[in-house]
Write a protein that holds these residues in place. Structure first.
Motif, mmCIF file in Angstrom:
data_model
loop_
_atom_site.group_PDB
_atom_site.id
_atom_site.type_symbol
_atom_site.label_atom_id
_atom_site.label_comp_id
_atom_site.label_asym_id
_atom_site.label_seq_id
_atom_site.Cartn_x
_atom_site.Cartn_y
_atom_site.Cartn_z
ATOM 1 N N TRP A 218 50.101 46.401 32.036
ATOM 2 C CA TRP A 218 49.510 45.473 31.067
ATOM 3 C C TRP A 218 50.333 45.375 29.789
ATOM 4 O O TRP A 218 50.282 44.353 29.094
ATOM 5 N N LEU A 219 51.150 46.372 29.500
ATOM 6 C CA LEU A 219 51.824 46.452 28.207
ATOM 7 C C LEU A 219 52.917 45.415 28.001
ATOM 8 O O LEU A 219 53.381 45.241 26.874
ATOM 9 N N ASN A 220 53.381 44.720 29.055
ATOM 10 C CA ASN A 220 54.463 43.755 28.857
ATOM 11 C C ASN A 220 53.994 42.320 29.048
ATOM 12 O O ASN A 220 52.820 42.065 29.279
ATOM 13 N N VAL A 221 54.932 41.363 28.944
ATOM 14 C CA VAL A 221 54.562 39.944 28.949
ATOM 15 C C VAL A 221 54.382 39.375 30.344
ATOM 16 O O VAL A 221 53.905 38.248 30.493
ATOM 17 N N TYR A 222 54.784 40.111 31.382
ATOM 18 C CA TYR A 222 54.638 39.598 32.748
ATOM 19 C C TYR A 222 53.165 39.388 33.080
ATOM 20 O O TYR A 222 52.783 38.405 33.706
ATOM 21 N N GLY A 223 52.325 40.330 32.676
ATOM 22 C CA GLY A 223 50.894 40.184 32.892
ATOM 23 C C GLY A 223 50.388 40.928 34.116
ATOM 24 O O GLY A 223 51.153 41.403 34.956
ATOM 25 N N ILE A 224 49.078 41.044 34.206
ATOM 26 C CA ILE A 224 48.427 41.715 35.328
ATOM 27 C C ILE A 224 47.032 41.135 35.504
ATOM 28 O O ILE A 224 46.398 40.694 34.533
ATOM 29 N N ARG A 225 46.549 41.130 36.742
ATOM 30 C CA ARG A 225 45.199 40.655 37.030
ATOM 31 C C ARG A 225 44.328 41.885 37.293
ATOM 32 O O ARG A 225 44.226 42.367 38.421
ATOM 33 N N PHE A 226 43.705 42.384 36.247
ATOM 34 C CA PHE A 226 42.944 43.636 36.318
ATOM 35 C C PHE A 226 41.815 43.591 37.341
ATOM 36 O O PHE A 226 41.490 44.610 37.948
ATOM 37 N N PHE A 227 41.180 42.436 37.513
ATOM 38 C CA PHE A 227 39.926 42.377 38.267
ATOM 39 C C PHE A 227 40.047 41.643 39.603
ATOM 40 O O PHE A 227 39.049 41.228 40.171
ATOM 41 N N GLU A 228 41.274 41.461 40.086
ATOM 42 C CA GLU A 228 41.466 40.859 41.400
ATOM 43 C C GLU A 228 40.819 41.760 42.462
ATOM 44 O O GLU A 228 40.959 42.983 42.392
ATOM 45 N N PRO A 229 40.061 41.245 43.432
ATOM 46 C CA PRO A 229 39.859 39.843 43.798
ATOM 47 C C PRO A 229 38.635 39.183 43.151
ATOM 48 O O PRO A 229 38.289 38.060 43.530
ATOM 49 N N PHE A 230 37.982 39.867 42.213
ATOM 50 C CA PHE A 230 36.765 39.309 41.620
ATOM 51 C C PHE A 230 37.094 38.243 40.573
ATOM 52 O O PHE A 230 36.305 37.333 40.336
ATOM 53 N N SER A 231 38.235 38.370 39.945
ATOM 54 C CA SER A 231 38.699 37.389 38.972
ATOM 55 C C SER A 231 40.218 37.361 38.997
ATOM 56 O O SER A 231 40.862 38.410 39.106
ATOM 57 N N SER A 232 40.794 36.156 38.919
ATOM 58 C CA SER A 232 42.253 36.012 38.939
ATOM 59 C C SER A 232 42.830 35.803 37.551
ATOM 60 O O SER A 232 43.964 35.343 37.404
ATOM 61 N N GLN A 233 42.073 36.163 36.518
ATOM 62 C CA GLN A 233 42.565 35.999 35.153
ATOM 63 C C GLN A 233 43.706 36.968 34.870
ATOM 64 O O GLN A 233 43.641 38.143 35.225
ATOM 65 N N TRP A 234 44.760 36.451 34.225
ATOM 66 C CA TRP A 234 45.893 37.281 33.818
ATOM 67 C C TRP A 234 45.633 37.876 32.438
ATOM 68 O O TRP A 234 45.042 37.230 31.573
ATOM 69 N N PHE A 235 46.081 39.105 32.230
ATOM 70 C CA PHE A 235 45.991 39.783 30.940
ATOM 71 C C PHE A 235 47.391 40.217 30.522
ATOM 72 O O PHE A 235 48.187 40.659 31.351
ATOM 73 N N TYR A 236 47.671 40.103 29.211
ATOM 74 C CA TYR A 236 49.010 40.396 28.688
ATOM 75 C C TYR A 236 48.917 41.294 27.462
ATOM 76 O O TYR A 236 48.195 40.983 26.515
ATOM 77 N N GLY A 237 49.660 42.413 27.492
ATOM 78 C CA GLY A 237 49.668 43.321 26.349
ATOM 79 C C GLY A 237 50.736 43.003 25.319
ATOM 80 O O GLY A 237 50.579 43.309 24.136
ATOM 81 N N ASP A 238 51.870 42.413 25.757
ATOM 82 C CA ASP A 238 52.961 42.008 24.854
ATOM 83 C C ASP A 238 53.399 43.143 23.926
ATOM 84 O O ASP A 238 53.734 42.915 22.764
ATOM 85 N N THR A 239 53.420 44.353 24.438
ATOM 86 C CA THR A 239 53.685 45.530 23.606
ATOM 87 C C THR A 239 55.042 46.174 23.871
ATOM 88 O O THR A 239 55.745 46.544 22.936
ATOM 89 N N LEU A 240 55.417 46.328 25.142
ATOM 90 C CA LEU A 240 56.684 46.958 25.507
ATOM 91 C C LEU A 240 57.479 46.044 26.432
ATOM 92 O O LEU A 240 56.893 45.276 27.205
ATOM 93 N N PHE A 241 58.809 46.148 26.362
ATOM 94 C CA PHE A 241 59.648 45.495 27.351
ATOM 95 C C PHE A 241 59.438 46.204 28.683
ATOM 96 O O PHE A 241 59.093 47.391 28.718
#
Length: 317
Positions: free
Chosen positions: A117-140
C-alpha cells in the motif's frame, strides 16, 4: 514493495522474538511475507497489459490472507514430519506447533499488503468483495534506505544471537527505525501534497509520487483541466518547473465505447490506471499511458497502443 523488502520484514519479525514460538518459524514468516505475490504467476497465462489489472488483487485480499497461510503452514508441518520419518530432522529445531505455524504465516502474509500500500502502484485490499484501489504514496517501490535499516538490524541480531547476547533488541531497534522512516516519508508526502495544491499550476487532480533513492524528494503529477497530465519534481525546497509530460504530444482520450476498442487489454489497463493519458505515436495513432510511470526509457511496460485511433490533440481551455 519488492520481494527483498518483504523477505526482510519477515526476517526482522522473526529476530524480534517470534521465531522462538515454534520450529520452522522463520520460513513461515519469510515465505508468508511473500505469499500474496503468487499472483505473479499470471504472466504465464495473461498477455500484454492484462497482468496490470490482475496483480495486487485477489491474492492480496481477505480470503487469500486466510487461506494461503493455512496452505503454507500445512506444507511446513508436513515437511517437518517428512524429515522426522527419514531421520533427517535437525536436532536443534524446536518442536513444530501447527497453530503457531499458521499464526506466523498469517502475520507474514498480513505484512505484505500493508507494505504494498505504501507506493503509488496501489492495492485492492478488499478483493473480491470490492475492487477499489488504495494508494499510500509514501515509499518508492524499491527503497534502498529501508533495505539498509532492515539488513543491518537482522545482521546485528543474528550476530548477537551467535554470541549469546540479547538478540531481540537489535531487531526491535530496526523495526522502530523502519516505522519512523515510513512515518517521516508519509509526512513528506502530505506536506508536498499541500504545497502542490497551493502552488501553480492548478489542476483537477494531484498525485505526489516518491522517487528512487532521494527519499526527501517527490514528483508532483498534475492533471490539468483540459485533461493534459504534466509533472515536475520537488527537491526538498522548491518545485522544478521543467514539466515532463508537456514534452509529449498528448491527445484526447478516445471514445472508449467504440467497438474497435473493446478488448481485454484495454479493459485491464483502464481498470489499473490511476492517471491515464493518450500520447501521439510516431505514425499519428494513439498510445495510452499512465502518468505515474511515464518513462521514455521503458515506455512499453505500462502502455497500450491503439493503432486504429488517430490522435486528436488537446486544446487549451
Amino acid at each position: 514493495m519488492d520481494n527483498l523488502t518483504h523477505s526482510l520484514v519477515g526476517a526482522v519479525l522473526g529476530q524480534a522474538g517470534l521465531k522462538k514460538k515454534t520450529g520452522l518459524a522463520m520460513p513461515a514468516l519469510i515465505i508468508g511475507a511473500n505469499l500474496p505475490d503468487v499472483d505473479a504467476a499470471c504472466f504465464f497465462w495473461l498477455e500484454g497489459t492484462e497482468h496490470l489489472g490482475f496483480r495486487r488483487g485477489i491474492t492480496h485480499g481477505p480470503p487469500a490472507l486466510v487461506i494461503l497461510p493455512l496452505i503454507l503452514a500445512a506444507l511446513l508441518w508436513g515437511f517437518d514430519r517428512w524429515q522426522e520419518k527419514r531421520g533427517k530432522r535437525p536436532e536443534g529445531r524446536r518442536p513444530v506447533h501447527f497453530g503457531w505455524l499458521y499464526g506466523l504465516s498469517f502475520i507474514g502474509a498480513l505484512s505484505h499488503p500493508l507494505f504494498d500500500w505504501l507506493n503509488v502502484y496501489g492495492i485492492r485490499f478488499f478483493e473480491p468483495f470490492s475492487s477499489q484501489w488504495f494508494y499510500g504514496d509514501t515509499l518508492f517501490i524499491i527503497d534502498v534506505w529501508l533495505w539498509a535499516m532492515l539488513i543491518v538490524s537482522v545482521w546485528w541480531s543474528l550476530r548477537a544471537e551467535k554470541k549469546g547476547g540479547n538478540w531481540t533488541k537489535p531487531a526491535w531497534v530496526g523495526i522502530a527505525a523502519a516505522l519512523a522512516y515510513i512515518a517521516m516519508n508519509w509526512a513528506i508526502t502530505q506536506y508536498v501534497d499541500i504545497l502542490a495544491k497551493s502552488n501553480e499550476p492548478y489542476g483537477s487532480q494531484v498525485i505526489v509520487s516518491p522517487v528512487p533513492v532521494y527519499f526527501w524528494e517527490r514528483e508532483r503529477i498534475i492533471q490539468m483541466y483540459d485533461g493534459e497530465w504534466i509533472s515536475n519534481e520537488w527537491n526538498g525546497a522548491d518545485f522544478d518547473y521543467g514539466f515532463k509530460h508537456s514534452q509529449a504530444v498528448q491527445c484526447v482520450i478516445p471514445d472508449l465505447s467504440d467497438d474497435r476498442l473493446l478488448n481485454s487489454q484495454l479493459d485491464a489497463f483502464l481498470f489499473w490506471s490511476r492517471a491515464p493519458f493518450a500520447e501521439r505515436a510516431e505514425d499519428g495513432s494513439v498510445i495510452l499511458r499512465d502518468a505515474r510511470f511515464y518513462d521514455p526509457r521503458a515506455r512499453d511496460r505500462f502502455s497500450i497502443a491503439l493503432p486504429d485511433v488517430k490522435c486528436e490533440e488537446l486544446t487549451a481551455e
